[in-house]
Design a protein around this motif. Sequence first.
Motif, PDB file in Angstrom:
ATOM      1  N   MET A   1       0.845  -1.206   0.000  1.00 34.37           N
ATOM      2  CA  MET A   1       0.000   0.000   0.000  1.00 34.37           C
ATOM      3  C   MET A   1       0.871   1.242   0.000  1.00 34.37           C
ATOM      4  SD  MET A   1      -2.694   1.210   2.901  1.00 34.37           S
ATOM      5  CE  MET A   1      -2.851   2.972   3.009  1.00 34.37           C
TER       6      MET A   1
ATOM      7  N   ILE B   1       1.859   4.851   0.893  1.00 32.27           N
ATOM      8  CA  ILE B   1       1.567   5.736   2.014  1.00 32.27           C
ATOM      9  C   ILE B   1       1.641   7.190   1.533  1.00 32.27           C
ATOM     10  CG2 ILE B   1       2.212   6.405   4.352  1.00 32.27           C
ATOM     11  CD1 ILE B   1       1.630   3.544   4.505  1.00 32.27           C
TER      12      ILE B   1
ATOM     13  N   ILE C   1      -5.396  13.121   6.689  1.00 31.42           N
ATOM     14  CA  ILE C   1      -6.707  12.519   6.422  1.00 31.42           C
ATOM     15  C   ILE C   1      -7.722  13.018   7.443  1.00 31.42           C
ATOM     16  CG2 ILE C   1      -8.010  10.352   6.343  1.00 31.42           C
ATOM     17  CD1 ILE C   1      -6.206  10.810   3.930  1.00 31.42           C
ATOM     18  N   ASN C   2      -7.321  13.046   8.714  1.00 29.94           N
ATOM     19  CA  ASN C   2      -8.210  13.581   9.733  1.00 29.94           C
ATOM     20  C   ASN C   2      -7.362  14.319  10.760  1.00 29.94           C
ATOM     21  OD1 ASN C   2      -7.120  11.436  11.341  1.00 29.94           O
ATOM     22  ND2 ASN C   2      -8.584  10.107  10.291  1.00 29.94           N
ATOM     23  N   VAL C   3      -8.024  15.028  11.637  1.00 30.46           N
ATOM     24  CA  VAL C   3      -7.304  15.871  12.587  1.00 30.46           C
ATOM     25  C   VAL C   3      -6.689  15.009  13.683  1.00 30.46           C
ATOM     26  CG1 VAL C   3      -7.522  17.779  14.209  1.00 30.46           C
ATOM     27  CG2 VAL C   3      -8.874  17.761  12.121  1.00 30.46           C
ATOM     28  N   GLY C   4      -5.378  15.060  13.788  1.00 31.70           N
ATOM     29  CA  GLY C   4      -4.693  14.348  14.859  1.00 31.70           C
ATOM     30  C   GLY C   4      -4.297  15.336  15.937  1.00 31.70           C
TER      31      GLY C   4
ATOM     32  N   ILE D   1     -12.807  17.978  17.436  1.00 34.23           N
ATOM     33  CA  ILE D   1     -11.764  17.208  18.131  1.00 34.23           C
ATOM     34  C   ILE D   1     -11.978  17.283  19.642  1.00 34.23           C
ATOM     35  CG2 ILE D   1     -10.026  19.077  18.164  1.00 34.23           C
ATOM     36  CD1 ILE D   1      -9.145  15.415  17.509  1.00 34.23           C
TER      37      ILE D   1
ATOM     38  N   ARG E   1     -14.406  14.691  20.670  1.00 35.84           N
ATOM     39  CA  ARG E   1     -13.775  13.374  20.741  1.00 35.84           C
ATOM     40  C   ARG E   1     -12.944  13.219  22.014  1.00 35.84           C
ATOM     41  NH1 ARG E   1     -11.679  10.968  15.008  1.00 35.84           N
ATOM     42  NH2 ARG E   1     -13.761  10.381  14.326  1.00 35.84           N
TER      43      ARG E   1
ATOM     44  N   VAL F   1     -13.430  10.485  25.061  1.00 39.73           N
ATOM     45  CA  VAL F   1     -12.428   9.544  25.583  1.00 39.73           C
ATOM     46  C   VAL F   1     -12.268   9.748  27.089  1.00 39.73           C
ATOM     47  CG1 VAL F   1     -10.001   8.849  25.493  1.00 39.73           C
ATOM     48  CG2 VAL F   1     -11.216   9.377  23.383  1.00 39.73           C
TER      49      VAL F   1
ATOM     50  N   PHE G   1     -15.120   8.066  28.706  1.00 40.30           N
ATOM     51  CA  PHE G   1     -14.963   6.612  28.585  1.00 40.30           C
ATOM     52  C   PHE G   1     -14.096   6.097  29.732  1.00 40.30           C
ATOM     53  CE2 PHE G   1     -11.873   3.420  26.926  1.00 40.30           C
ATOM     54  CZ  PHE G   1     -12.719   2.336  26.815  1.00 40.30           C
ATOM     55  N   LEU G   2     -12.985   6.798  30.019  1.00 32.23           N
ATOM     56  CA  LEU G   2     -12.106   6.403  31.111  1.00 32.23           C
ATOM     57  C   LEU G   2     -12.692   6.836  32.460  1.00 32.23           C
ATOM     58  CD1 LEU G   2      -8.705   7.379  29.454  1.00 32.23           C
ATOM     59  CD2 LEU G   2      -9.626   5.084  29.723  1.00 32.23           C
TER      60      LEU G   2
ATOM     61  N   HIS H   1     -19.395  17.468  26.132  1.00 31.53           N
ATOM     62  CA  HIS H   1     -19.848  16.374  25.265  1.00 31.53           C
ATOM     63  C   HIS H   1     -21.370  16.403  25.114  1.00 31.53           C
ATOM     64  CE1 HIS H   1     -18.502  12.643  23.248  1.00 31.53           C
ATOM     65  NE2 HIS H   1     -19.709  12.187  23.521  1.00 31.53           N
TER      66      HIS H   1
ATOM     67  N   HIS I   1     -25.372  18.194  17.550  1.00 30.55           N
ATOM     68  CA  HIS I   1     -25.507  17.188  16.484  1.00 30.55           C
ATOM     69  C   HIS I   1     -26.964  16.793  16.285  1.00 30.55           C
ATOM     70  CE1 HIS I   1     -21.617  16.172  14.923  1.00 30.55           C
ATOM     71  NE2 HIS I   1     -21.094  16.221  16.142  1.00 30.55           N
TER      72      HIS I   1
ATOM     73  N   ASP J   1     -29.175  17.278  13.069  1.00 28.16           N
ATOM     74  CA  ASP J   1     -29.805  16.133  12.411  1.00 28.16           C
ATOM     75  C   ASP J   1     -31.242  16.450  12.015  1.00 28.16           C
ATOM     76  OD1 ASP J   1     -27.587  14.588  12.596  1.00 28.16           O
ATOM     77  OD2 ASP J   1     -28.189  13.577  14.439  1.00 28.16           O
TER      78      ASP J   1
END
Lengths: 129, 124
Positions: free
Chosen positions: A1, A3, A8-11, A28, A31, A35, A38-39, A84, A91, A95
């Motif tokens: 592949m 490279i 591609i997306n925001v890091g 971001i 996100r 996370v 989540f923790l 969040h 969102h 929608d």
Amino acid sequence: MKIHKRPINVGIPDLLVFRFPITAISSISHRIAGVALFLGLSVMLFALQKSLQSEESFNLIREALGSPLGLFIFVGLMAPLVFHFVAGLKHLIMDLGFGETFEGGVLAAKLVFAISALIICFIMIWLLP
Amino acid sequence: MILGKLRLMGVSGVIDWVIQRISSVVISSYVLWLFAWILTADSVDYQAWKALFSNFWMQVYTVSTVIATCAHAWVGMWTIGSDYLTKRQFGDSAFLVRATYNAFCGLLLFLYAFWSFYIMWTLT
């Protein structure tokens, strides 16, 4: 592949290098807050378990909320929860077909930051003795 | 399995989208309800707190919310993993990295669901 070097997306490292529109920062942040929750759910469940175990452990949790570390952990859980929540609400509203334009997206992102900052401030004032 | 067929048809993103929306409504209603309870309670002491969670429907609501959170977080964490843990970053070991990450997320979420059930179950 093969490279490619294209982004591609925001890091997270990209945040320090490029200037991003407020919509990308909002995305971001949504996100990162997700996370954190989540923790952080482990801390919430631990606190719930302790608060229901006995009167002593309930009071222990209440006292911990009054200590600087406990307050830091509480705000560290509430801030991502509020952000969040508000960003997710945006969102759901989008929608339904509201604000699906470039200007609408920018305005909505600004509102998300403003409203969540306001709610977090209210919670911190409410926590003051 | 219908889900499996739908995935093969390439509409699994639609399922994830629906899971994300439905679970978000369950979670946010629970958060609002708990905040409202704390703000309107005469005093948030152990007796009142325990009475609240001793109610059968509050227990069902709590476990449902944690399960909804697990579904919600699974979609979110899986998406983040697919975005950042790619061949671009990890080369040929990307699949292994992503599988380990997904396994960790899934395991922790399963633990959360079981834990919330245990907390409610051992009450009373």
